[in-house]
Design an enzyme around this catalytic site. Structure first.
Site, short mmCIF file in Angstrom:
data_model
loop_
_atom_site.label_atom_id
_atom_site.label_comp_id
_atom_site.label_asym_id
_atom_site.label_seq_id
_atom_site.Cartn_x
_atom_site.Cartn_y
_atom_site.Cartn_z
N GLU A 56 0.84 -1.20 0.00
CA GLU A 56 0.00 0.00 0.00
C GLU A 56 0.87 1.26 0.00
O GLU A 56 1.83 1.36 0.77
CB GLU A 56 -0.88 -0.04 1.24
CG GLU A 56 -1.77 1.16 1.45
CD GLU A 56 -2.55 1.08 2.75
OE1 GLU A 56 -3.50 1.87 2.93
OE2 GLU A 56 -2.21 0.21 3.61
N LYS A 125 -9.07 3.13 -2.22
CA LYS A 125 -9.38 2.45 -0.96
C LYS A 125 -10.76 2.87 -0.48
O LYS A 125 -11.11 4.06 -0.51
CB LYS A 125 -8.31 2.79 0.07
CG LYS A 125 -8.43 2.05 1.39
CD LYS A 125 -7.20 2.34 2.25
CE LYS A 125 -7.21 1.57 3.57
NZ LYS A 125 -5.96 1.80 4.35
N CYS A 181 -5.75 -2.76 2.22
CA CYS A 181 -5.56 -2.85 3.66
C CYS A 181 -6.86 -2.98 4.46
O CYS A 181 -7.46 -4.04 4.50
CB CYS A 181 -4.73 -1.68 4.15
SG CYS A 181 -3.96 -2.01 5.78
N ARG A 360 -27.07 -46.55 14.44
CA ARG A 360 -27.82 -47.57 13.72
C ARG A 360 -28.28 -48.69 14.65
O ARG A 360 -29.41 -49.17 14.58
CB ARG A 360 -26.96 -48.13 12.58
CG ARG A 360 -27.61 -49.26 11.76
CD ARG A 360 -29.00 -48.86 11.22
NE ARG A 360 -28.99 -47.65 10.47
CZ ARG A 360 -28.92 -47.60 9.12
NH1 ARG A 360 -28.83 -48.71 8.43
NH2 ARG A 360 -28.94 -46.44 8.50
N VAL A 373 -14.43 -61.80 8.91
CA VAL A 373 -13.07 -61.36 9.25
C VAL A 373 -12.08 -62.17 8.41
O VAL A 373 -11.94 -63.38 8.61
CB VAL A 373 -12.78 -61.54 10.75
CG1 VAL A 373 -11.40 -61.00 11.10
CG2 VAL A 373 -13.85 -60.85 11.59
N SER A 374 -11.42 -61.50 7.49
CA SER A 374 -10.54 -62.20 6.55
C SER A 374 -9.08 -62.22 6.99
O SER A 374 -8.28 -62.98 6.46
CB SER A 374 -10.61 -61.52 5.18
OG SER A 374 -10.02 -60.22 5.23
N GLY A 375 -8.72 -61.37 7.95
CA GLY A 375 -7.31 -61.20 8.29
C GLY A 375 -6.64 -60.16 7.43
O GLY A 375 -5.43 -59.97 7.51
N ASN A 477 -29.61 -63.33 10.41
CA ASN A 477 -31.01 -63.72 10.66
C ASN A 477 -31.10 -64.61 11.89
O ASN A 477 -31.96 -64.42 12.76
CB ASN A 477 -31.56 -64.48 9.45
CG ASN A 477 -31.67 -63.64 8.20
OD1 ASN A 477 -31.61 -64.16 7.10
ND2 ASN A 477 -31.82 -62.33 8.34
N TRP A 496 -14.20 -53.05 -7.60
CA TRP A 496 -13.51 -54.25 -7.13
C TRP A 496 -14.30 -54.87 -5.97
O TRP A 496 -13.86 -54.97 -4.84
CB TRP A 496 -12.09 -53.90 -6.71
CG TRP A 496 -11.20 -55.08 -6.51
CD1 TRP A 496 -10.71 -55.55 -5.33
CD2 TRP A 496 -10.68 -55.95 -7.52
NE1 TRP A 496 -9.93 -56.67 -5.54
CE2 TRP A 496 -9.89 -56.93 -6.88
CE3 TRP A 496 -10.81 -56.01 -8.91
CZ2 TRP A 496 -9.24 -57.94 -7.57
CZ3 TRP A 496 -10.15 -57.02 -9.60
CH2 TRP A 496 -9.38 -57.96 -8.94
#
Length: 700
Positions: A56, A125, A181, A360, A373-375, A477, A496
């Site tokens: 300025e 300004k 400014c 939920r 649970v797949s590891g 169920n 995927w």
């Protein structure tokens, strides 16, 4: 026009290089100040900047006080401006310089916009501070008192006023507005209206003396204004040379974009200095299109936007720019590079998932959770969320019914990890061997494998995935529970996942908007806590180090009936034999492509350019600072190949799976793929427009 530029030129991809200069000045010496201004103007332009902002009243010095009423000084300031205009004829950039100007017998604090050997316009300004150490109303008049909309200056008649936007002919998204400014310190800055009128680059010429704490406040002020306006914001301050009779000066310069800082100057420097950054104009434009509330604001303020003037200027864009892209590009846009910030992000994501699952369960009056649970990584994180949800509800973790279901390709590593994880968590754990039921189904289908012939096709894979999910739904169920899904955002993006009765479906999926790269860090983050104790943390780290695999196709077996062998008896039991990334590309790169495609809708060539900036140079791209040894480097050819895979799978082949995903909480601003949230798309669209644009990317 920008498409004619070289691929590695940031201007081709919607960026503009901008600079803020803080020159050494002398009080009431416009000739010296103009010379310093021109030198820094040239320097910034030589570095590829198309805009250079100065402080300025920089041609005079802010601290002239009553000297501003001296005709000799005002004449010298106009002569100094003329010298800047003359110099601009061979400098390929816009300069915004500050000076006092006489208009209709009054004095105004002004910003002059200069380019191509001419004065483009002058902006006065609006708000004059007259409190504390400021006495500007003693010398100047506010912009709203001006009568003229044009003035004669530097041999031309030029526009004058605060309603000006300067647009670059060769870069239409570059639309510049200037305020001065105090203008940004008021409740509704002029730049707010300028942004609604179309300005994408906002400049503040400031002097701004320094006091304790003021630097931090400037950061917050500029950050919030750039975020609210969805714009780039350049802020300057006066530095060395201003009078210290009563005040001090630190020369702080800032460049922000959409609330994020791109560059900051050295403070309290004893020399002239300049900062530069590449601002993403396309990003700002797309954010304004996406946030319809921005358009609503335009409509509500139409009366205030009537009569705004656009000043077009012609400025050739540089064919080459030094230093490549002048901004950091995170290799992992979903994962903060800073360790402390990353931990904070992980904590917030984890709590969003836990709170959503708690709601939920309470809303549905459900006591038990059923989870496969797949590891592997995804089911591990989902199980951790389940455990924390039970803790929060005051229920025993035994109410989590964990089932590991080894198939024809399950490795001993993942099977052991699944059991160790369930034991560490303390859930109810069971193992169900799905191979007999899968073999029966394959036989019923007439598949060769059902007759003892090893044929590992998509049917062979999907029968296993479907059998697991079928078991889980029936178990839910039977036990009056719900199935918790484990599939992540990356898998949804690439398709995927096995559609319908497969890993695509569940009663509630806590992971569906969390990408694979972030899940990896979430699991590591839990491992670094005491949530599961030392043994639990050990198995979590082992899971993070396990190859990502669907474990559906075994290594070639010695016998034609691999279901008769124990899981893990394949030749390589250390890591799964089937590797997901061999088919769909590396997740670390595909998550990068997903973020910029989903969040911003960038064209493929820009996504490839950004990926090259992040991944093309191992020493340049930013990644989590404690994981530098884990990640790769990709050539532009690699990036183009994997991006092609992503585009084909994302736009052409996978939307039908996303159109009917189960409920799942959105966790990040990077977007989700729920058809009830961020992403609504036809299931039968074509991908050729994206693939054709990708073909414009060179191989190197």
């Amino acid at each position: 026009m920008t498409q004619q530029l070289p691929f590695n030129n940031p201007y081709r991809h919607g960026f503009a290089r901008v600079a803020v200069a803080v020159p050494r000045n002398r009080v009431a010496d416009p000739a010296f100040n103009a010379a310093e201004t021109i030198e820094m103007y040239r320097k910034a332009a030589a570095e590829g900047s198309m805009l250079v902002a100065f402080p300025e009243l920089g041609l005079a010095a802010y601290t002239c006080d009553d000297l501003f009423h001296q005709a000799a000084l005002l004449d010298a300031c106009e002569a100094a401006l003329q010298s800047v205009v003359d110099a601009s004829s061979d400098i390929p950039a816009v300069a915004v310089v500050g000076l006092p100007l006489r208009v209709d017998h009054r004095l105004f604090n002004c910003a002059a916009i200069v380019a191509g050997g001419r004065l483009l316009g002058v902006m006065p300004k609006t708000y004059l501070p007259n409190y504390g150490e400021f006495y500007e109303a003693r010398q100047f008049n506010g912009a709203d008192t001006a009568l003229a909309s044009e003035i004669d200056l530097c041999g031309s008649r030029v526009p004058f006023g605060t309603d000006l936007i300067f647009e670059a002919a060769h870069l239409p998204l570059f639309k510049l507005h200037v305020e001065i400014c105090e203008d940004v310190w008021v409740p509704i800055p002029p730049s707010s209206y300028a942004a609604l009128a179309g300005a994408t680059v906002l400049v503040n010429l400031s002097a701004s003396n320094i006091t304790i704490g003021k630097s931090d406040y400037r950061h917050r002020l500029v950050s919030l204004q750039s975020a609210r306006c969805i714009a780039a914001y350049l802020y300057s301050s006066a530095g060395i040379g201003e009078s210290t009779t009563d005040l001090a000066w630190d020369g702080q310069a800032l460049i922000y974009e959409g609330g994020e800082m791109l560059a900051e100057s050295e403070r309290f420097s004893n020399r002239s200095h300049v900062i530069s950054a590449d601002v993403d104009l396309e990003r700002m434009s797309r954010e304004r299109m996406r946030q319809n509330s921005f358009g609503t604001s335009v409509q509500k303020h139409r009366s205030a936007l009537q009569g705004w003037r656009t000043v077009r200027f012609d400025l050739p864009l540089p064919q080459q720019v030094p230093h490549g892209l002048l901004r950091g590009v995170e290799r992992f846009p979903y994962v903060p590079a800073d360790a402390a910030t990353r931990d904070e992000r992980c904590m917030e994501v984890f709590n969003i998932q836990v709170q959503s699952l708690v709601q939920r369960l309470e809303a549905a009056n459900i006591e038990k959770l059923v989870i496969g649970v797949s590891g592997g990584l995804d089911s591990t994180h989902a199980l951790l969320v389940c455990a924390q949800a039970m803790d929060r509800l005051g229920r025993p973790r035994a109410n989590i019914l964990g089932f590991t279901m080894p198939g024809f390709a399950t490795s001993s590593r993942t099977l052991a990890q699944a059991h160790e994880l369930m034991a560490a968590i303390g859930c109810t754990a069971r193992e169900i061997d799905i191979r007999p039921s899968c073999k029966q189904m394959l036989a019923d289908l007439g598949h060769p494998f059902g007759q003892g012939i090893p044929q590992y096709d998509i049917t062979f894979e999907n029968v296993q995935a479907g059998e697991r999910t079928s078991h889980l739904f029936r178990l839910a169920n039977f036990h009056n529970g719900i199935v918790v899904g484990t599939g992540d955002l990356s898998e949804l993006a690439l398709g995927w996942c096995t559609y319908g009765v497969g890993d695509h479906m569940s009663h509630y999926n806590v992971n569906a908007s969390v990408p694979k790269t972030l899940i990896k860090h979430l699991v590591r983050w839990v491992a670094n806590t005491d949530m599961l104790g030392a043994d639990g943390s050990r198995v979590l780290r082992a899971i993070v180090a396990t190859e990502v695999s669907p474990e559906l196709i075994p290594n070639e077996p010695a016998e034609p009936h691999p279901e008769q062998a124990a899981p893990g008896s394949e030749p390589d039991a250390g890591q799964p034999g089937q590797k997901t990334e061999d088919t769909i590309g590396p997740y670390e790169l595909q998550d990068f492509h997903l973020y910029y495609t989903l969040r911003y809708g960038f064209r493929p060539s820009k996504v490839a350019f950004l990926a090259q900036c992040a991944w093309g140079d191992r020493d340049r791209g930013r990644w989590p600072d404690d994981l530098q040894g884990e990640h790769n480097q990709y050539s532009l050819a690699d990036i183009k190949k994997h991006l092609g895979t992503f585009l084909w799978r994302f736009f052409k082949t996978s939307q039908f799976k996303r159109s009917c995903v189960p409920n799942s909480p959105k966790v990040g601003s990077g977007g989700s793929l729920s058809p009830r949230g961020d992403w609504r798309a036809p299931s039968d669209s074509e991908a050729e427009a994206w693939l054709a644009e990708l073909r414009t990317v060179p191989e190197e």
